[in-house]
Design a protein around this motif. Structure first.
Motif, short mmCIF file in Angstrom:
data_model
loop_
_atom_site.label_atom_id
_atom_site.label_comp_id
_atom_site.label_asym_id
_atom_site.label_seq_id
_atom_site.Cartn_x
_atom_site.Cartn_y
_atom_site.Cartn_z
N SER A 247 0.92 -1.14 -0.04
CA SER A 247 -0.08 0.13 0.00
C SER A 247 0.92 1.29 -0.10
O SER A 247 1.81 1.28 0.81
CB SER A 247 -0.82 0.02 1.39
N LEU A 248 0.47 2.31 -0.82
CA LEU A 248 1.55 3.34 -0.94
C LEU A 248 1.53 4.21 0.38
O LEU A 248 2.42 4.68 0.64
CB LEU A 248 0.88 4.29 -2.26
N THR A 249 0.17 4.49 0.86
CA THR A 249 0.39 5.17 2.18
C THR A 249 -0.64 4.67 3.27
O THR A 249 -0.52 5.30 4.35
CB THR A 249 -0.46 6.57 1.67
N ASP A 811 -5.44 1.28 -4.52
CA ASP A 811 -4.80 1.96 -3.41
C ASP A 811 -5.48 3.01 -2.87
O ASP A 811 -5.82 4.06 -3.81
CB ASP A 811 -3.37 1.82 -3.43
N ALA A 813 -5.24 6.62 -1.25
CA ALA A 813 -4.36 7.47 -0.84
C ALA A 813 -4.98 8.67 -1.00
O ALA A 813 -6.09 9.33 -1.43
CB ALA A 813 -3.17 7.53 -2.09
N GLY A 831 -3.95 4.28 -6.38
CA GLY A 831 -2.51 3.86 -6.49
C GLY A 831 -2.24 2.50 -6.93
O GLY A 831 -3.27 1.64 -6.99
N LEU A 870 -0.09 6.75 -9.99
CA LEU A 870 -0.69 7.68 -8.73
C LEU A 870 -1.59 8.53 -9.23
O LEU A 870 -1.60 9.70 -8.75
CB LEU A 870 0.55 8.29 -8.47
#
Lengths: 1116, 513
Positions: A247-249, A811, A813, A831, A870
């Motif tokens: 997971s990006l964030t 994802d 974000a 994401g 993104l």
């Protein structure tokens, strides 16, 4: 009295086989029978009818009908054929002349005799089994080789070489290729049928060279599990990442499940760019002595049944329990270690406190140079400190004066056993910790209970509970210098003696000036007096945690069962921090005090079905779960200040007191099912599906389905394989999972002001500047995995390999929006990231003899990621991941790996020369990537040796391929403490002119060699003030001797005199003993100040420690 | 269903239970700015540019027109978004009340309020998000509207709103913190604002300006100080946003601001009775109002003196103020120079003036000079000056000073000694005095009118490298840099229309040379 004397049984069997009769006895009593099938014919017909008899009566009857001999010891009964000699079967037809009688004893690692082990003369069918004390004796030819085997242990061969007496220690088979393993939701499956990678680690791996945080203790043990044990101090948190950051964030940590109960491991507070303390996580609350085993489900296929919670893998912790048929055992364990600082500092010790080549000669210049070591060469002459006192101008190591030896003492007592219809284990523990910081430490008491009750012969109730009370005081801040005890020691001038700041004593106002305020050595109110921080400014945390479950299982038939469970994990936490009146930065003082409660309740059921049809086996389950999760917090809003009167550190004494409450609740309802098909116990297809309904999403799109499919083939069973080829399996899987959504992300909130404007209260639309998204979906993680298990030479050499590719889509974000929209960000499904990697494990038993055994395991894993998308932007900063100095942030950049360190490099001309301006190195105008903060290659090399009653084990732990921006070294440079700042400084000219090697602009836009010199302090501080981050980015790779233990198991013969003691083991243990390879100046490469997603930033953490001590284990 | 209700935070207000009239109150309050933007855009930047204020210590270089992204973009970020977010909040209620039965007055008040909020943004930055601003559900990356289009729409909105306001009381009643829901007052507010916007076009489009000036006059303007549009701050304290924002800075947060030499001299040279209510000299002005020992200082006009901008107190600096003022004492200068008066502009409970009768009369004076309105320019001018002086009666803690200095005789003496000369310079210099502590309006009217005549503080003989304008007084604020990163396409389109790019020196649409 023994069990055999008290136990009664009733048995009636007409024309039944011996096997069936023995099973009936085992079912009614706690007796277990041992016999050798080659010796005892289990199909002998027996007629027996005994009511309320003791075991001897029954066995005499059996003996009279079958001629079998029996012997009883405690709950173990060994049957032998009395027609054979002793317990030898297949009586040797003709003993060669050179033959002789050999006797011996077979035991396990802990010295317990192994009853019923098979001893076979190699190349023959002649053999015996061990008796109740593990003893055997038989006649053997002169050069006989004995093969010793017992289920669940590695086979061993011993050459007799004419010996008359041998001792054999069997080692448990860690491979256990045919073992039954616990998989997701507690469903038990045969290891050989699994189509994905999972690793089991035994509890004993955590008890010796232990780490107070269980997460850290996993380091290096499992391929693909990367642990960051950072500089968060004792009681700090850990970061465990399985197969990369998906997971990006959002959350990247796995799901923890303790005895089936989902276990919250949230970090309860961490340091960020502006400081803060690490408040620990849930894994601090699990006592190593209670752990039976840890099963790590690495891939999505393994954890797919956890649905939205399974996206990051799962760690299943099983605690020890009482076992039917085992005698009552009392076990005492004490682990005492001493933690000393592993000092990585390598400061310059040539020049002392001062500025521009001058030493302080009065109190004012001393105060101005508190944090700079740009003074004169330390000559032992006179200098003046901030108090105006004259002192000897020489190097002082303040760490020795301030830090102390940390102590960790973990004691536990457990009692386990079983009675008629009950099996139980109760454990209590006490963990005392003295921090290396004075006036700081923790205390943790735990009570663990694990019980099962046979309510009916087919109805079993299991009740488990784990209660922990944890108390911690005197934590230091990390990162930013304000409130950071460690920082106030790291950056102090080279000749500044910290003891000047004491004034007073530990009991009365240490670190306090005569006027009652914080005694400072300089002018920066945020560079504190460490005595003030540890003795006057206080913080205390208390946490009560109860995790427990009740589970009822009904075996309707031998192929159908139903079970239901109620599970709860919850804690209450109180935290209080007081900055008293007189603090340099806050003269009127402040305090914060909050109380937080967390609970999660899961209600679930499962129906299971198992049946075999000729070559086919079919198993299926169906179940459901209701999850309810609530967090509440009460806290004085906006911090509490100021104190009205001096000396009462209570919220009742705050001038401005308002309470705020935060509340978060979410629910998830789920149904799930599995279908497993096996063919000839050789080919396996497993399907799972789970559907989750989320309260956190809009009703229109609040449910999602997570399927998985795995296929495995034990090909070694399909072909004729040579003897040395023991086992082979290929496997493949596909699965889909998620990691959920947080509550209220689709809810627009407003904020009520607590002041009035022209008599009116006002309300603003406010959502922490984040616009909610009503159409939010959970992140989708899908993973493909292929793997291979092979074993050779009766498992003495085995390999496990896996390759996986994990894709994250949608994802969640927080994306920046134009502030003109009304919000600077919004929550979106944007994401995409891919992780792929390879895991490898080899397990070898190079030496295995009666007296000596060596087992070695190497594991490593390579993971790399690529941020794919993104939402249209090129990069996205990881929340809060910015260095204190502001010149480095951690960003996800499309096309790069997860977590790039972004900052300024040196400005260079086309030929790569550094560009200077007015003699000062310049920073590149644009930001660039300085490397990546996530390790790509991780692994460990585990070794255990056993020689007679001695054992030796060690673990080497390595991580490769990450970069670290060291904020500490950045400051040390500017302060003139870093060794590299010695270049150019001489005793004669401590602030000599330095002409930097590089180029400069000649005024016409052409680069010519730099000719401008500047003084040393200006030269080096120019690098930091120009925010050149490149200089302070280090290769964070390392190799460490992580664990070492040397143990002695007192033999039974020695213990024989003390009847009560069944076992005694004394070990010398050590942890973090030796950093064999590292590349970071002055710091431990594992020094990040938090365990958040933004890894690769370091500043002012706790010093690393090395712990050495003893472990004593006694069994009664 | 119950399951969906779980996702409602029970501890905070949400869309389901928010009283929107209180959201309107927030917009009314925050549209005037807070110490966030007032400190940056208002004091450090435009207050120094307009030579009302001077800092010779921390912020001296902004007096030489240095650029800071955070300072230049503060107003944008504070007014559009964040906790304050006046544009967002007023747009929310405006869209909600538009067709809501019984909310006609409330809706039209919101239209006026949105115009007031937006006109400050567009005047300071140029093209800005207007039609799509504050509507996060539809527009995360709003486009920038052309300033000309914004002005035409704002004028149209004001005209429609004033026509529909008529009389009566808004549903929100007392939640209207300006006029307690009095529609008639809002109508006059709308028209007086219309006059201001119309006059803004005097350079770029005089005929349109004239049309709208006439319309505003015909519609009905503010007729006395008692109809001033202002926000009072009874009980205002400096520990939160309840104080008058300029006062919060002067009294508590930042003691670095002195009155400029230009401003003090303008008042002093003409023996302006306002000087005693604008300036004061404190022994130690750095003591915060939250501490004991806060000083009100000496308000005697005789002792007041201002500081010239563009200098600092570092003895080694090329811009050391001692080079300009002989015998300057960098240690004790704070006790010699005037700071904003602690009974008026530094009083946290003082009102924020939004549109004043004085401003309206002065604008009419100029319109009369231009021949756009009937009536005598001199009368308008004298009404304006008189009103500007009498306006000081509205400072709650200055009654004594007011009675001492701003007597009818003093006003008459001033008007006699400084008679109306028919110049735009005289009219707009008065406007500049009245706009002290409304620095955005000072800056806009200066750019439009060219008055007062301000000498740049930058000395070409002593060039300052960090000056973003090479010495000229800025003509706008630069957009916050986050816009270039986040709202790139729309930002680039807007910047492409700026003659000198996204800088202090580009001129906005109505600010033609």
């Amino acid at each position: 009295t023994t069990y055999a004397q008290t136990a009664t049984l009733s048995i009636s069997a007409k024309n039944e086989t011996l096997e069936s009769v023995l099973k009936k006895i085992e079912k009614q009593t706690e007796f277990l029978f041992f016999y050798n099938v080659a010796d005892v014919n289990k199909d002998l017909i027996v007629n027996i009818d005994k009511q309320n008899s003791d075991i001897k009566e029954v066995l005499e009857e059996v003996k009279s009908q079958t001629g079998l001999k029996y012997s009883i010891k405690d709950r173990h009964i060994v049957l032998t054929n009395s027609r054979n000699h002793d317990n030898t079967y297949n009586r040797i037809q003709s003993v060669p002349q050179s033959g002789h009688l050999i006797s011996g004893v077979v035991k396990d690692k802990s010295g317990e005799p192994i009853i019923g082990a098979n001893i076979l003369i190699k190349g023959t069918t002649n053999g015996v089994i061990t008796d109740l004390d593990g003893n055997f004796s038989m006649e053997v030819p002169a050069d006989a080789v004995l093969q010793i085997s017992y289920m669940g242990y590695i086979n061993q061969e011993v050459a007799t070489k004419g010996q008359k007496q041998i001792n054999v220690i069997l080692i448990e088979d860690t491979q256990k290729l045919d073992e039954v393993v616990v998989t997701a939701l507690g469903i038990k499956r045969q290891s050989r049928s699994l189509g994905y990678s999972t690793t089991l680690v035994g509890g004993e791996d955590f008890t010796m060279a232990r780490d107070p945080n269980l997460g850290n203790a996993l380091s290096g043990k499992i391929a693909g599990v990367s642990v960051s044990g950072n500089a968060t101090g004792s009681g700090g948190s850990s970061r465990v990442i399985i197969r990369g950051n998906a997971s990006l964030t959002g959350n990247n940590m796995p799901l923890y499940v303790v005895d089936g109960v989902p276990f919250d491991n949230s970090n309860l507070g961490s340091a960020g760019q502006w400081g803060g303390m690490d408040m620990g996580d849930g894994l601090n609350n699990i006592n190593a002595d209670d752990i039976e085993s840890i099963q790590v489900l690495k891939g999505a296929a393994a954890s797919a049944l956890y649905g939205y919670r399974g996206g990051n893998g799962a760690v299943l912790i099983t605690t020890k329990s009482g076992k039917k048929g085992k005698p009552t055992t009392i076990e005492f364990n004490n682990n005492l270690t001493f933690n000393t600082i592993y000092d990585y500092r390598d400061y310059q010790k040539v020049f002392g406190q001062g500025t521009y080549g001058s030493r302080p000669t009065d109190a004012i210049s001393a105060k101005a140079s508190e944090m700079t070591s740009w003074g004169e060469a330390l000559d032992g002459g006179n200098a003046v400190n901030f108090l105006g006192d004259t002192y000897k101008y020489s190097y002082v190591d303040n760490w020795d004066s301030f830090y102390r030896t940390g102590i960790n003492n973990a004691s536990s007592v457990s009692i386990s056993g079983s009675a008629d219809k009950i099996a139980y284990r109760f454990g209590i523990s006490n963990v005392y910790e003295q921090s290396i910081l004075p006036n700081s430490g923790s205390n943790q008491q735990g009570i663990n209970m694990n019980t099962t009750y046979d309510l009916l012969s087919n109805l079993q109730l299991a009740v488990n509970a784990n209660y922990v009370f944890e108390k911690f005081n005197g934590r230091s801040n990390l990162s930013d210098g304000n409130g950071n005890t460690n920082a106030s020691l790291i950056h102090r001038g080279n000749s500044f003696d910290i003891r000047w700041l004491e004034r007073g004593s530990a009991t009365s106002n240490w670190g306090t000036s005569e006027s009652g305020s914080e005694l400072l050595g300089g002018t920066n109110v945020y560079f504190n007096n460490p005595y003030w921080l540890q003795y006057r400014k206080t913080n205390d945390m208390n946490k009560n945690r109860l995790t427990g479950s009740m589970n009822l299982k009904w075996d309707i038939t031998n192929w159908l069962y139903v079970q239901g469970a109620v599970q709860r994990d919850g804690y209450n936490l109180d935290f209080k921090q007081v900055q008293p009146v007189g603090a340099a930065a806050d003269p009127s003082g402040w305090m914060t005090e909050y109380s937080k409660s967390y609970s999660e309740i899961n209600l679930n059921y499962l129906v299971g079905f198992n049946k075999e049809f000729n070559d086919w086996s079919v198993a299926a389950t169906f179940g459901g779960n209701r999850q309810r999760n609530i967090t509440k917090q009460y806290i004085p809003s906006d911090g509490g200040r100021p104190f009205i009167i001096d000396g009462l550190w209570s919220v009742n004494n705050l001038g401005d007191k308002r309470a705020a409450k935060n509340y978060t609740e979410y629910q998830v309802n789920s149904i799930y099912g599995t279908a497993d098909f096996g063919w000839k116990n050789q080919v396996f297809l497993n399907l799972t599906g789970r559907n989750d309904w989320f309260s956190t999403l809009s009703p229109a799109n609040n449910h999602y389905f997570y399927p998985s499919a795995t296929l495995s083939w034990v090909f070694s069973d399909a072909f004729e394989t040579p003897d040395w080829f023991t086992f082979g399996k290929v496997r493949a899987s596909y699965a889909s999972a998620s990691n959920g959504t947080a509550a209220y992300q689709n809810l627009l909130l407003y904020k009520l002001r607590d002041y009035t404007i022209n008599g009116q209260h006002t309300i603003t639309q406010n959502n922490n500047n984040q616009y909610p998204n009503p159409d939010l979906k959970p992140v989708r993680i899908s993973e493909q995995e292929v793997g291979l298990n092979v074993a050779f030479f009766q498992n003495r050499l085995s390999f496990d390999m896996a390759y996986y590719r994990k894709n994250t889509k949608d994802d969640i974000a927080v994306v920046s929006t134009s502030s003109a929209s009304g919000y600077t960000s919004k929550v979106m499904n944007v994401g995409e990231i891919q992780n792929q990697g390879f895991e490898f494990m080899v397990d070898v038993v190079p030496v295995k003899s009666s007296n000596f055994m060596w087992n070695t395991t190497l594991n490593f894993a390579y993971n790399d990621s690529e941020v794919k998308y993104l939402g249209g932007v090129a990069q996205l900063q990881i929340d809060g991941a910015s260095s204190r100095s502001g010149n480095v942030s951690v960003q996800n950049v499309v096309g790069s790996s997860y977590g790039e360190l972004i900052g300024h490099k040196y400005k260079r001309d086309d030929k790569g020369n550094i560009v200077f301006k007015n003699g000062i190195a310049q920073a590149d105008d644009k930001l660039s990537s300085l490397g990546n903060g996530v390790y790509k290659l991780t692994g460990g090399w585990n070794n255990s040796f056993k020689y007679k009653d001695f054992s030796l084990a060690f673990l080497l732990d390595f991580k490769v391929g990450a970069k670290l921006f060291s904020g500490t070294n950045y400051s040390l440079f500017s302060e003139g403490l870093h060794k590299n700042t010695l270049v150019g400084r001489t005793s004669a000219e401590p602030n000599a002119n330095i002409v930097g090697v590089g180029v400069m602009d000649d005024g016409n836009g052409n680069y010519v060699p730099n000719t401008v010199g500047v003084d040393a302090q200006t030269y080096y501080q120019g690098i930091t003030s120009n925010n050149i981050a490149e200089e302070f980015v280090y290769n964070a790779s390392f190799l460490k001797l992580r664990e070492l233990s040397i143990g002695y198991e007192f033999p039974k013969t020695l213990l024989g005199k003390i009847k009560a003691v069944k076992g005694l083991n004394v070990s010398l243990v050590g942890r973090n003993l030796w950093t064999i390879v590292k590349h970071t100046d002055n710091i431990d490469p594992e020094s990040a100040y938090n365990n958040s997603n933004g890894q690769g930033l370091e500043l002012n953490g706790y010093p690393a420690t090395r712990s050495v001590g003893f472990n004593v284990n006694v069994k009664f | 269903s119950d399951f969906a209700d779980v996702n409602i935070d029970p501890e905070h207000i949400n869309e389901g239970n928010v009283p929107y009239e209180m959201v309107f109150s927030n917009a009314q309050h925050q549209a005037l700015g807070s110490d966030w933007d007032v400190w940056r855009n208002g004091c450090i930047l435009s207050g120094q540019w307009m030579q009302h204020l001077t800092s010779v210590d921390w912020w001296w270089n902004y007096g030489l027109y240095a650029y800071s992204d955070g300072y230049s973009g503060a107003l944008w970020d504070g007014i559009y978004a964040g906790d304050r977010g006046a544009v967002r909040d007023v747009t929310t209620v405006l869209d909600l009340w538009k067709d809501k039965e019984g909310y006609s007055i409330d809706y039209n008040m919101a239209r006026v309020m949105r115009v007031y909020t937006m006109h400050r943004l567009t005047d300071l930055y140029g093209d800005v998000p207007y039609s799509e601003a504050g509507r996060p559900k539809e527009f995360s990356y709003p486009k920038y509207d052309k300033q000309q289009d914004i002005y035409m729409d704002m004028l149209k909105e004001l005209d429609e709103a004033q026509a529909n306001l008529g009389s009566g009381v808004a549903k929100m009643g007392d939640h209207d913190v300006y006029f307690r829901g009095n529609a008639a007052q809002w109508k006059k507010f709308a028209n007086s604002l219309m006059l201001r916007l119309a006059m803004r076009l005097s350079k770029v489009d005089p005929s349109t300006a004239q049309t709208w000036v006439k319309k505003a006059v015909a519609n009905g303007l503010i007729t006395s100080n008692s109809e001033n549009v202002k926000l009072d701050h009874p009980g205002g304290v400096t520990t939160n946003d309840s104080a008058e924002p300029y006062a919060k800075i002067f009294a508590h947060e930042d003691k670095e601001f002195f009155l400029s030499e230009k401003f003090v001299n303008e008042l002093k040279n003409k023996q302006d009775p306002r000087l005693a209510l604008i300036a004061t000299v404190c022994e130690d002005p750095s003591i915060s109002i939250q501490k004991s020992g806060y000083q009100f200082g000496n308000t005697n006009p005789e002792v007041q003196q201002g500081l010239p901008g563009g200098y600092n107190i570092s003895k080694n600096s090329a811009w050391y103020i001692g080079k300009k003022i002989v015998n300057f004492d960098p240690q004790n200068y704070q006790s010699k120079y005037s700071v904003p008066n602690r009974y008026t502009y530094s009083d946290p409970t003082s009102p924020t003036f939004i549109v004043t009768y004085a401003q309206t009369q002065l604008l009419l004076a100029e319109a009369a000079v231009r021949g756009w309105v009937s009536g005598d320019a001199k009368t308008y001018y004298e009404n304006g000056v008189r009103a500007a002086m009498e306006q000081f009666a509205q400072f709650p803690n200055a009654t004594k000073l007011y009675q001492q200095y701003v007597t009818p005789e003093a006003i008459n003496t001033y008007l006699t000694a400084n008679p109306f000369d028919g110049t735009l310079e005289q009219i707009n210099t008065q406007y500049w005095i009245n706009c002290f502590c409304d620095e955005y309006e000072s800056f806009s009217n200066w750019r439009r009118s060219g008055y007062p005549a301000l000498q740049s503080t930058y000395d070409p003989a002593n060039p300052y490298g960090l000056s973003a304008t090479k010495g000229s007084i800025p003509r706008r604020f630069a957009y916050p840099s986050t816009e270039s990163q986040v709202n790139t396409k729309n930002y680039d389109a807007a910047v492409s229309g700026l003659s000198d790019g996204d800088t202090f020196t580009s001129r906005i649409w109505w600010d033609v040379k």
